[in-house]
Design an enzyme around this catalytic site. Sequence first.
Site, short mmCIF file in Angstrom:
data_model
loop_
_atom_site.label_atom_id
_atom_site.label_comp_id
_atom_site.label_asym_id
_atom_site.label_seq_id
_atom_site.Cartn_x
_atom_site.Cartn_y
_atom_site.Cartn_z
N ASP A 7 0.84 -1.20 0.00
CA ASP A 7 0.00 0.00 0.00
C ASP A 7 0.88 1.26 0.00
O ASP A 7 2.07 1.19 0.33
CB ASP A 7 -0.88 -0.06 1.26
CG ASP A 7 -1.75 1.16 1.43
OD1 ASP A 7 -2.26 1.68 0.42
OD2 ASP A 7 -1.92 1.60 2.59
N ASP A 9 -0.33 5.03 1.15
CA ASP A 9 -0.52 5.96 2.28
C ASP A 9 -0.39 5.27 3.63
O ASP A 9 -1.02 4.25 3.88
CB ASP A 9 -1.88 6.66 2.16
CG ASP A 9 -1.94 7.50 0.90
OD1 ASP A 9 -0.96 8.20 0.61
OD2 ASP A 9 -2.96 7.42 0.19
N ASP A 133 -2.13 -0.70 5.92
CA ASP A 133 -2.51 -0.20 7.26
C ASP A 133 -4.00 -0.35 7.52
O ASP A 133 -4.46 -0.05 8.62
CB ASP A 133 -2.09 1.26 7.44
CG ASP A 133 -2.81 2.18 6.48
OD1 ASP A 133 -2.58 2.06 5.26
OD2 ASP A 133 -3.62 3.00 6.94
MG LIG Z 1 -2.93 3.10 3.51
#
Ligand SMILES: [Mg+2]
Length: 174
Positions: A7, A9, A133
């Site tokens: 991922d 961000d 996340d």
């Molecule tokens: Mg993320």
Amino acid sequence: MKRIAIDMDEVIADFNTKHLRLFNEQYNEQLTVHDLQGTRLRLLRPHLKNEIIGYLKDPSFFRDLDVMANSQEVIKQLSEQYEIYITTAAMEYPTSFAAKYEWLKEHFSFLSDMNFVFCGDKSIIRADYLIDDNVRHFEHFAGQGILFHAPHNVNEHAEIRVHNWLEIRDYFLR
Ligand SMILES: [Mg+2]
């Protein structure tokens, strides 16, 4: 080669620092990542939700985010033994495409453009591992989810949680 999807961000791009700085400057607040433990800025200041999301619709927001510590070196190392794909749910902010692409070209130039995946629903991703996340992306993921520690996910359960890129290196290259 096994395939690792990663991922952007809050995993390779430091999203929170800039978002908090813009918010604090505009609303004369002193919020830090410690205030975001187990929550999100938009939940902490619900009356400003539209403004908080508004920053992300600025086409340049994602262009100058800091790179997460050690992510470049570790991903470069991993790319020698694994197929690396950067998988971002960029459809959440369609105005972010150009900035995200330019950011990847600047900071992860050793990866091929063909390994950048700008998508919506990540359940389409087929890989052996997904480093993210957001636990919701693991629900329909057939491979092994690896939760990258972030303030908002401290209370989430994860089979595997890593706190930084050095832990990821240890997990894959030990
Ligand atoms: Mg993320």
